[in-house]
Design an enzyme around this catalytic site. Structure first.
Site, PDB file in Angstrom:
ATOM      1  N   ASP A   1      78.197 106.294  47.425  1.00 24.90           N
ATOM      2  CA  ASP A   1      77.904 106.126  45.996  1.00 24.90           C
ATOM      3  C   ASP A   1      78.795 105.050  45.367  1.00 24.90           C
ATOM      4  OD1 ASP A   1      76.325 108.407  46.507  1.00 24.90           O
ATOM      5  OD2 ASP A   1      77.924 109.734  45.855  1.00 24.90           O
TER       6      ASP A   1
ATOM      7  N   GLU B   1      68.494 110.175  41.266  1.00 16.25           N
ATOM      8  CA  GLU B   1      69.905 110.300  40.919  1.00 16.25           C
ATOM      9  C   GLU B   1      70.585 108.949  41.050  1.00 16.25           C
ATOM     10  OE1 GLU B   1      71.281 113.247  43.649  1.00 16.25           O
ATOM     11  OE2 GLU B   1      71.454 111.857  45.332  1.00 16.25           O
TER      12      GLU B   1
END
Length: 532
Positions: free
Chosen positions: A43, A299
């Protein structure tokens, strides 16, 4: 007179309270680092720190992982300090349990999915020149983090520091999710009644009108994940007018956007429910809904503004993050930061229970391999974007085919096609390698291609072949026409128009490949690499 006195006293109390809540500056410490060409950062969020005319590129990621580089290729990582190590004196969080105590009372430490450990995910860092310290000086690095205990009970917190390498100091928990109106539990014995969040304080201070019944269901004993978001994956962005915003969310009720007070780093909550001019939800606490809903996958949101196209681009990752989960990035754009965001077909990603989210968003890339890659990518996703002068970069993590759950940071250069969409070059960026223009007579030939399609799948995409003929025809496993103008290239295949770029990309110390990358008006992306 008495009423005026009350107003003056109340104002003085608020001013004193705001002043007392400000943070004093503190000493920072530079990282001790070691080289690492392929950092394992999940991420990844990228930020540029420029001092004395020299740029340093920083990456911050899940599980307190970070790296820095002067050239986006040669990375340095903190020595023995990436991950959940030395948590009593962590290089980012300092005394983590003490500093994040308020957040951890809700989620993220030794509770439910974080039992016997920590769940600190997907941070984002930026420099805010307006942040006010207690001594009246301005300017701070703001580190927004995610803390999570279940798939819906989470929180986003804020840390600040005078230096990008930290350590950072706690400045508040800004958004909670997974709460109920009545006493209840979720994964542990912890009471998840909203009264255990800051919401009552926001109501009492007038920042929220009252509790919203839409946030809950089942007589107030369950959080309504069809409507309300999971408070993780924050990403901050300045709009072209100088306002600061935070986009966030994962699955559940979707992706939301909140304006941020630049003086404090805290949200400016809408206070009352309303709708945008085009009918989208504005929630009094969570903000403006810009995508998702009804627990459809989506997401790692990220918004970036490109001054050349004058569009805001919203990236969201679909699917599951594991190697077989089909993780894949999607992109939308809007003329306004608040939306509406649309894909190449003009669709807005606002879902109902019956919608299939794969039908929305340009799929940036899927699981693919082209000749010259070190390994086949699987589940590439959760990206950030760097616009650095006149160059654009996609920053993401990927797993690999037949390599389990190993993952690494990846950076690919992007170009803008002539329809105002980013297209990603197929091979990884390396600052030591060249990118050259292609003459028209060099284009003709046979290419290995990957059509990334629109589906979310854990399977590898098939590599096919096509031939670009001198007469402008396309043959092989696809049939159609092509044309090139400057660095732009266009395909027409099966009534779909594809617009992209073509370059000669250096892929290692000895080899170049003529490559193209195109986006279709059907939301698909095609990568091509000339056989040689």
């Amino acid at each position: 007179m008495f009423r005026k006195l009350i107003i003056i006293i109340t104002t003085l109390i608020l001013i004193t309270s705001c002043s007392s809540n400000k943070i004093s500056k503190f000493d920072t410490q530079k990282w001790e680092t070691v080289p690492n060409r392929t950092p394992s950062i999940h991420d990844p969020s990228i930020v540029v720190d420029e001092k004395d005319g020299e740029k340093t590129y920083y990456i911050f990621g899940t599980h307190i992982s970070q790296a820095k580089s002067l050239d986006l290729t040669n990375w340095q990582v903190p020595k023995r300090n990436n991950g959940y190590v030395n948590m009593h004196d962590n290089i980012i969080f300092g005394n983590t349990r003490e500093n994040l105590k308020e957040t951890f009372e809700w989620a993220g430490y030794d509770d439910a999915d974080s039992k016997n450990g920590y769940n600190l995910w997907a941070p984002d860092v930026l420099f805010n020149p307006h942040f006010e310290w207690k001594d009246g000086t301005k300017g701070a690095y703001m580190y927004y983090y995610s803390a999570s205990s279940t798939w819906r009970r989470s929180a986003i917190g804020l840390m600040v520091s005078p230096d990008i390498e930290g350590p950072y100091r706690y400045a508040g928990t800004v958004i909670y999710s997974g709460f109920t109106k009545e006493d209840a539990t979720d994964g542990s014995e912890r009471n998840i009644n909203y009264k255990n969040t800051h919401i009552p304080e926001l109501i009492n201070s007038g920042q929220l009108s009252e509790f919203n019944e839409k946030w809950v269901r089942k007589l107030g004993k369950e959080y309504n994940t069809d409507y309300a978001p999971n408070a993780i994956d924050p990403a901050l962005v300045w709009d072209k007018d100088g306002k600061l915003w935070m986009v966030y969310g994962s699955w559940s009720g979707g992706i939301f956007l909140l304006e941020i007070d630049p003086n404090t780093g805290h949200p400016i909550y809408p206070k009352e429910d309303s709708t945008t001019d085009d009918g989208r939800t504005i929630d009094r606490y969570f903000g403006i809904k810009i995508a998702g809903g009804y627990h459809k996958s989506g997401e790692g949101p990220y918004i970036v503004y490109h001054p050349g196209s004058d569009y805001y681009y919203l990236y969201v990752t679909y699917g599951g993050l594991a190697s077989d989960g089909g993780y894949n990035m999607r992109v939308f754009r809007s003329e306004e930061i608040t939306g509406p965001y649309v894909d190449a077909k003009g669709n807005r990603p606002l879902f109902q229970a019956s919608d299939i989210n794969d039908l929305y968003g340009i799929k940036v890339m899927g699981n693919y391999y082209l000749d010259g890659m070190r390994s086949a990518y699987k589940s590439p996703g959760h990206n950030s974007v760097l616009i650095d002068a006149d160059r654009n970069f996609l920053v993401f993590h990927t797993r690999y085919n037949n390599q389990g759950e190993q993952f690494n940071l990846k950076i690919h250069e992007m170009k803008m096609n002539d329809k105002g969409w980013f297209v990603v070059l197929p091979y990884e960026y390396n600052s030591e390698y060249k990118l050259e223009t292609v003459d028209l007579n060099e284009v003709v030939g046979t290419y290995s291609i990957v059509n990334h399609g629109i589906s979310t799948s854990g399977n590898m995409l098939e590599t096919k072949t096509l031939e670009l003929k001198e007469n402008g025809k396309i043959s092989g496993e696809y049939n159609g026409t092509w044309e090139k103008k400057d660095d732009f290239i266009h395909f027409r295949i099966d009534d779909i128009d594809y617009s992209g770029v073509i370059y000669n990309q250096q892929i290692n110390k000895k080899r170049f490949k003529i490559v193209f990358s195109l986006v279709g008006d059907d939301n698909t992306t095609i990568f091509g690499s000339k056989d040689n």
